[in-house]
Write an enzyme that holds these catalytic residues in place. Sequence first.
Site, PDB file in Angstrom:
ATOM      1  N   SER A 199      -7.438   5.500   3.873  1.00 54.24           N
ATOM      2  CA  SER A 199      -7.336   4.698   2.644  1.00 54.24           C
ATOM      3  C   SER A 199      -7.774   3.267   2.934  1.00 54.24           C
ATOM      4  O   SER A 199      -8.437   2.618   2.117  1.00 54.24           O
ATOM      5  CB  SER A 199      -5.894   4.681   2.128  1.00 54.24           C
ATOM      6  OG  SER A 199      -5.668   5.762   1.268  1.00 54.24           O
TER       7      SER A 199
ATOM      8  N   THR B  77      -5.024  12.875   6.349  1.00 59.88           N
ATOM      9  CA  THR B  77      -3.635  12.950   6.820  1.00 59.88           C
ATOM     10  C   THR B  77      -3.509  14.028   7.889  1.00 59.88           C
ATOM     11  O   THR B  77      -2.942  13.800   8.965  1.00 59.88           O
ATOM     12  CB  THR B  77      -2.698  13.234   5.626  1.00 59.88           C
ATOM     13  OG1 THR B  77      -2.861  12.162   4.704  1.00 59.88           O
ATOM     14  CG2 THR B  77      -1.252  13.334   6.052  1.00 59.88           C
TER      15      THR B  77
ATOM     16  N   LYS C 275       0.862  -1.188   0.000  1.00 57.89           N
ATOM     17  CA  LYS C 275       0.000   0.000   0.000  1.00 57.89           C
ATOM     18  C   LYS C 275       0.892   1.229   0.000  1.00 57.89           C
ATOM     19  O   LYS C 275       1.831   1.321   0.787  1.00 57.89           O
ATOM     20  CB  LYS C 275      -0.867  -0.003   1.283  1.00 57.89           C
ATOM     21  CG  LYS C 275      -1.859   1.126   1.344  1.00 57.89           C
ATOM     22  CD  LYS C 275      -3.192   0.730   0.731  1.00 57.89           C
ATOM     23  CE  LYS C 275      -4.130   1.885   0.506  1.00 57.89           C
ATOM     24  NZ  LYS C 275      -3.928   2.638  -0.738  1.00 57.89           N
TER      25      LYS C 275
ATOM     26  N   LYS D 234       5.304   1.982  -2.825  1.00 57.62           N
ATOM     27  CA  LYS D 234       5.210   3.399  -3.232  1.00 57.62           C
ATOM     28  C   LYS D 234       5.473   3.482  -4.721  1.00 57.62           C
ATOM     29  O   LYS D 234       6.153   2.619  -5.295  1.00 57.62           O
ATOM     30  CB  LYS D 234       6.257   4.231  -2.483  1.00 57.62           C
ATOM     31  CG  LYS D 234       5.964   5.717  -2.463  1.00 57.62           C
ATOM     32  CD  LYS D 234       4.986   6.085  -1.363  1.00 57.62           C
ATOM     33  CE  LYS D 234       4.664   7.563  -1.364  1.00 57.62           C
ATOM     34  NZ  LYS D 234       3.844   7.937  -0.208  1.00 57.62           N
TER      35      LYS D 234
HETATM   36  P1  NAD Z   1       0.496  18.325  -2.189  1.00 59.27           P
HETATM   37  O1  NAD Z   1       0.999  18.157  -3.562  1.00 59.27           O
HETATM   38  O2  NAD Z   1      -0.968  18.438  -1.958  1.00 59.27           O
HETATM   39  O3  NAD Z   1       1.169  19.613  -1.522  1.00 59.27           O
HETATM   40  C1  NAD Z   1       2.545  19.793  -1.442  1.00 59.27           C
HETATM   41  C2  NAD Z   1       2.821  21.215  -0.970  1.00 59.27           C
HETATM   42  O4  NAD Z   1       4.223  21.381  -0.793  1.00 59.27           O
HETATM   43  C3  NAD Z   1       2.383  22.304  -1.954  1.00 59.27           C
HETATM   44  O5  NAD Z   1       1.901  23.398  -1.231  1.00 59.27           O
HETATM   45  C4  NAD Z   1       3.692  22.679  -2.654  1.00 59.27           C
HETATM   46  O6  NAD Z   1       3.692  23.991  -3.147  1.00 59.27           O
HETATM   47  C5  NAD Z   1       4.653  22.552  -1.498  1.00 59.27           C
HETATM   48  N1  NAD Z   1       6.054  22.371  -1.906  1.00 59.27           N
HETATM   49  C6  NAD Z   1       6.542  21.710  -2.976  1.00 59.27           C
HETATM   50  N2  NAD Z   1       7.895  21.817  -2.992  1.00 59.27           N
HETATM   51  C7  NAD Z   1       8.221  22.547  -1.914  1.00 59.27           C
HETATM   52  C8  NAD Z   1       9.443  22.988  -1.372  1.00 59.27           C
HETATM   53  N3  NAD Z   1      10.602  22.695  -1.956  1.00 59.27           N
HETATM   54  N4  NAD Z   1       9.416  23.721  -0.230  1.00 59.27           N
HETATM   55  C9  NAD Z   1       8.238  23.993   0.375  1.00 59.27           C
HETATM   56  N5  NAD Z   1       7.055  23.620  -0.092  1.00 59.27           N
HETATM   57  C10 NAD Z   1       7.057  22.892  -1.212  1.00 59.27           C
HETATM   58  O7  NAD Z   1       1.132  17.124  -1.357  1.00 59.27           O
HETATM   59  P2  NAD Z   1       0.631  16.511   0.009  1.00 59.27           P
HETATM   60  O8  NAD Z   1      -0.243  15.373  -0.293  1.00 59.27           O
HETATM   61  O9  NAD Z   1       0.178  17.601   0.898  1.00 59.27           O
HETATM   62  O10 NAD Z   1       1.999  15.894   0.550  1.00 59.27           O
HETATM   63  C11 NAD Z   1       2.916  16.683   1.302  1.00 59.27           C
HETATM   64  C12 NAD Z   1       3.796  15.736   2.127  1.00 59.27           C
HETATM   65  O11 NAD Z   1       2.938  14.954   2.964  1.00 59.27           O
HETATM   66  C13 NAD Z   1       4.617  14.747   1.311  1.00 59.27           C
HETATM   67  O12 NAD Z   1       5.830  14.491   1.965  1.00 59.27           O
HETATM   68  C14 NAD Z   1       3.759  13.495   1.326  1.00 59.27           C
HETATM   69  O13 NAD Z   1       4.514  12.317   1.108  1.00 59.27           O
HETATM   70  C15 NAD Z   1       3.226  13.591   2.746  1.00 59.27           C
HETATM   71  N6  NAD Z   1       2.018  12.796   2.946  1.00 59.27           N
HETATM   72  C16 NAD Z   1       0.856  13.095   2.283  1.00 59.27           C
HETATM   73  C17 NAD Z   1      -0.239  12.288   2.508  1.00 59.27           C
HETATM   74  C18 NAD Z   1      -1.570  12.577   1.852  1.00 59.27           C
HETATM   75  O14 NAD Z   1      -2.529  11.836   2.114  1.00 59.27           O
HETATM   76  N7  NAD Z   1      -1.701  13.619   1.065  1.00 59.27           N
HETATM   77  C19 NAD Z   1      -0.168  11.189   3.377  1.00 59.27           C
HETATM   78  C20 NAD Z   1       1.027  10.944   4.040  1.00 59.27           C
HETATM   79  C21 NAD Z   1       2.117  11.756   3.810  1.00 59.27           C
END
Ligand code: NAD
Length: 443
Positions: free
Chosen positions: A376, A203, A83, A119
């Site tokens: 999920s 999340t 997953k 992943k």
């Molecule tokens: P997303 O694409 O919705 O948002 C990412 C955000 O980070 C955006 O605002 C983008 O502008 C910003 N960003 C990109 N590059 C950047 C940088 N260099 N410096 C600062 N900001 C930057 O993604 P998300 O789903 O919110 O995921 C964000 C993190 O959370 C990731 O590490 C992801 O693996 C983790 N995560 C997400 C989920 C989920 O369900 N969405 C679950 C577990 C972990």
Amino acid sequence: MAIAAASKKHSASASATSTPYTRFQTTLSAVVERLKLSQAERAFLTEPQAIREAQLSITRDDGSQASFPAFRVQFNNARGPYKGGIRYHPAADREEVKALAALMALKTAVVNIPFGGGKGGIQLNPRELSRHELEEVSRAYVRAFKEYLGPDIDCPAPDVNTTPEIMAWMRDEFEKQTNSYSPAMITGKPMSYGGSLGRDTATARGGFFILEELIDRAALDPTELKVAVQGFGNAGGTMAHFLHNVGFTVVALSDSQGGIYGPDGIDPVRIEKYKRKTGAVAGEYCEGSVCDIQRMKMDGVEHITNEELLELPCDILIPAALDNVITAENAQKVQAQYILELANGPTTPEADIILEKKGVQVIPDILANAGGVTVSYFEWVQGRSGEQWTADRVDTELKRIMLDAYKAVRREAYRTKVSYRHAAFSVGLKRIVDAMRARGWVS
Ligand code: NAD
């Protein structure tokens, strides 16, 4: 190009030899050593069970051909189907996807849901593709890996830059390719096509439940706490709203183009409005690097870089963007007392040591951001049973699972006198090893 530029800067600050996977292994080795696992058990945990790679070719809207490297890493399925999300990013490579897959295996074990860890990633900048081209490449991903995916085999989900719409294209392509009805082959789908209530906020919601509990146990008052959030996407943006709504002072927010700092607090609703309009968190005040200083002064805010955000005076720091941002170079300058890792892998092992010495409490990614994979799992259950859970049921079950996981990690940290990261790794590893032993993979 903003994402590409940001990721270059980001890797420049990383130590010359470390990769996301070697950073994962540093923590893993320390915990495996402490748990005294056998050679056979270690072998299973140091490398993924399978690494799938492909080149995805599409015809662009202008008729030219384009090709993108794509990955699906299947780390461990001792506890259930692999997953883990699929990331679209220029820096998504084999090493990054391997590390994220390994973290997923531990994360599903920490929250004790019946999944393993995997992943995916496609190395591309989604801002450089049209909607139609994104659909083409998403469908090509499923065609490339279809025999390794499925509700009982490997079940993807969204991650950075992937959306419910993309999940819907992927489910549709999978069902076409396999001539099946498979609502549970992927999660994070839109509500109209097999999604779950609460998945979009899960999340942040899961991290929020842990933060509430932590603050309650420390007898702190949210209205006296300042929070800085790096990243304003699904995880960070949603969290900023939750915090603001219950009275925390959100002092800083950012996206890939930088951020805004307001020591007296900034309103995420307003930031969101301008982000929608201009594409940037700082959009109310700045166009690129040119800012309306007068207006900023009047509103008591400053434009900051993502690096500056991490070092601001605040009580709680929430990295919610990319990995490897809190490093040996800046950990000493972190002023927050608590770090809640909504991003995956934001803190390096070297930074962990510095933060521990400073007394900063880090709630690690595999616990803090596990709410996403937990809902999920609820979506997967609903997909298999044909049921539709209410929002209340999702919220209640999510809270129970998150708080159980938090308790297990806290107990392990207290009992063995290790950091929460090492404790979370221990809890997860023990559950994976128990499953491997039960299956007879190791004795
Ligand atoms: P997303 O694409 O919705 O948002 C990412 C955000 O980070 C955006 O605002 C983008 O502008 C910003 N960003 C990109 N590059 C950047 C940088 N260099 N410096 C600062 N900001 C930057 O993604 P998300 O789903 O919110 O995921 C964000 C993190 O959370 C990731 O590490 C992801 O693996 C983790 N995560 C997400 C989920 C989920 O369900 N969405 C679950 C577990 C972990």
